[in-house]
Structures are given as C-alpha cells and as structure tokens.
Design a protein around this motif. Sequence first.
Motif, mmCIF file in Angstrom:
data_model
loop_
_atom_site.group_PDB
_atom_site.id
_atom_site.type_symbol
_atom_site.label_atom_id
_atom_site.label_comp_id
_atom_site.label_asym_id
_atom_site.label_seq_id
_atom_site.Cartn_x
_atom_site.Cartn_y
_atom_site.Cartn_z
ATOM 1 N N ALA A 81 0.845 -1.203 0.000
ATOM 2 C CA ALA A 81 0.000 0.000 0.000
ATOM 3 C C ALA A 81 0.875 1.245 0.000
ATOM 4 C CB ALA A 81 -0.916 -0.004 1.223
ATOM 5 N N GLN A 94 -3.754 4.427 -0.593
ATOM 6 C CA GLN A 94 -4.216 3.036 -0.680
ATOM 7 C C GLN A 94 -4.457 2.415 0.698
ATOM 8 O OE1 GLN A 94 -1.000 1.441 -3.093
ATOM 9 N NE2 GLN A 94 -2.320 1.348 -4.895
ATOM 10 N N GLU A 115 -6.635 1.841 -12.993
ATOM 11 C CA GLU A 115 -5.691 1.767 -11.883
ATOM 12 C C GLU A 115 -4.435 2.567 -12.231
ATOM 13 O OE1 GLU A 115 -4.110 1.742 -8.813
ATOM 14 O OE2 GLU A 115 -5.567 0.116 -8.518
ATOM 15 N N SER A 174 -0.061 -2.531 -8.855
ATOM 16 C CA SER A 174 -1.391 -3.148 -8.823
ATOM 17 C C SER A 174 -1.790 -3.666 -10.196
ATOM 18 C CB SER A 174 -2.432 -2.134 -8.324
ATOM 19 O OG SER A 174 -2.232 -1.835 -6.960
ATOM 20 N N PHE A 191 -6.174 -1.265 1.471
ATOM 21 C CA PHE A 191 -6.785 -2.434 0.839
ATOM 22 C C PHE A 191 -7.809 -3.087 1.759
ATOM 23 C CE2 PHE A 191 -2.464 -2.491 -1.280
ATOM 24 C CZ PHE A 191 -2.921 -1.893 -2.448
ATOM 25 N N GLY A 242 -6.825 -2.008 -6.851
ATOM 26 C CA GLY A 242 -5.780 -2.512 -5.954
ATOM 27 C C GLY A 242 -5.458 -3.961 -6.230
ATOM 28 N N ASP A 249 -1.732 2.732 -10.155
ATOM 29 C CA ASP A 249 -0.570 2.092 -9.532
ATOM 30 C C ASP A 249 -0.046 0.958 -10.412
ATOM 31 O OD1 ASP A 249 1.340 1.180 -7.744
ATOM 32 O OD2 ASP A 249 -0.105 -0.007 -6.594
#
Length: 268
Positions: free
Chosen positions: A6, A12, A61, A66, A14, A42, A63
């Motif tokens: 995270a 983030q 997303e 992820s 989760f 995530g 990230d």
Amino acid sequence: MRQVKAKKQLGQHFLTDLGIAKRIADTVDAYPDIPVLEIGPGMGGMTQFLKEKPRQFKVVEIDKESVAYLAERWPDFVPQVVAGDFLRMDLHEVFGGRQFVLTGNYPYDISSQIFFKMLDNKDLIPCCTGMIQREVALRIASEPGNKAYGILSVLIQAWYDTEYLFTVDETVFNPPPKVKSAVIRMTRNDVTDLGCDETLFKRVVKTVFNQRRKMLRVSLKQIFNGEMQASQEFYSHELMTQRPEQLSVCRFVELTNLVEAEMKRLAR
C-alpha cells in the motif's frame, strides 16, 4: 503471489473483509443492464465479485504494481484493465460513449475530485456507488440545516438522489485508515435543467459556503465587487438573511437567478 504494498501517496487502504467487498460490489446492481467502471481495484478485493456479474466491466488503476498484480492474478482480464489516472481520462472513450456505473474503494484524498468529474459527466454516469471517508459520505447525503451540509451536498443533490448505505470500520483495511469509512450510492434524478445558469449556480454555492457562518447578504458581496455594487433592493430580499446551510437546492436555484438578474441590471 506477492502482495501489493500500500502506497501512502496514492491513499491506498486495501479492503481485507471479502464480505464487505461483496456488499459494495452488489451496490451496482441498482443499474444491472449497463457497464461498470471500478476506480482503484488494488489487489482486486471488489473486482473478483464485479467480474462475476454478467455485464461489461473495466477497471482503471494508476498504480503500476497493482496493474501487474491484476495481470498475474487474472491474465484473461488484462484487456479490461486501464492503466492510468481516472481524473485525466476522457470518460466518453471508456465504453464507446455508453453510460456506465462508477464504483470503487475511492482514495480519500481525491474522492471529492472524482465526484466533481462525475458531475461534469452526469449524462454518462446514471449511478455512482462506492466507499469513501465517512465524513464525506455524511456531507454528500446531508439535508439542509445540518452542519455537514455543504458544497458537495448541494452540487451532487442537484443532479443525484443520494443514499448513505452503511458504515465500515477501520479494522477491515490493510493498513487501517485513521477514520471510519462509509458506502454510498448516488442515482441520477429526473432533473435535466436546473432552471438557472449552471456555471453561476456552482459559483454561488461555492462562494457562500466559503463563508458558511455569514448571512448571504454578506458572503454574496464577493461576487459583486469593484464597480459592480449590488442594490439595496437586491440585499433586502428575504433570502439574504439566510445562511447557506439553510438553503435547499431549489432555493439555491432561486438565489442564482436573483444574482443573475442583478448582474444583468448592473451590466446595462
């Protein structure tokens, strides 16, 4: 499979309780016949339940870690993963101009920006659900007369019916946030025309709530400045003794029309 770390800068947290993840995923069933776009999947806590629904479904997303995780977990799902920033996306391109339901476990620090973008694309998004900070959820669903009632309340309720669905404790996240969360649903109402200038409506709402403890006759002076001094007749209207948190959406429409009429009078 290696877990995603995270990232604080992305906000983030989760969700680890799959029962709650499924409950949130099922909120999109209010509109069962159109596609779904999930923001910030995530590690796919909600995604695994949304994928099972018999409808077109994509995720966005930002990230990279992820995105890689989702590709490893569900290789067949890769074409439905949009790697990028939702706030910079052209939403007309997501499903070829079709309407869709927006959902997600939204990052707390950009949830308001997400909802402002939803408002800018309200004809594309008839329903928005998801989890946000409880304080923001209360603000969105608040009625006039409450301390939580504010800019988000008015701007969203002008176009959407809002429902505060349920509260989520900090303990079901990794890492746990410092505040409680809540799940909300916003469904487009029947309004197609506010009955006033929409841009001015936003300006009026934001202006008066920036001085929410003051009467409107005081806060509205920010709009009428320089040589554009509003008349005493304008400030003597019965609305001017109200404070912004007392006004319903309909009364804000009325106020906007009063402001516009005074602007036109001054421009003559």
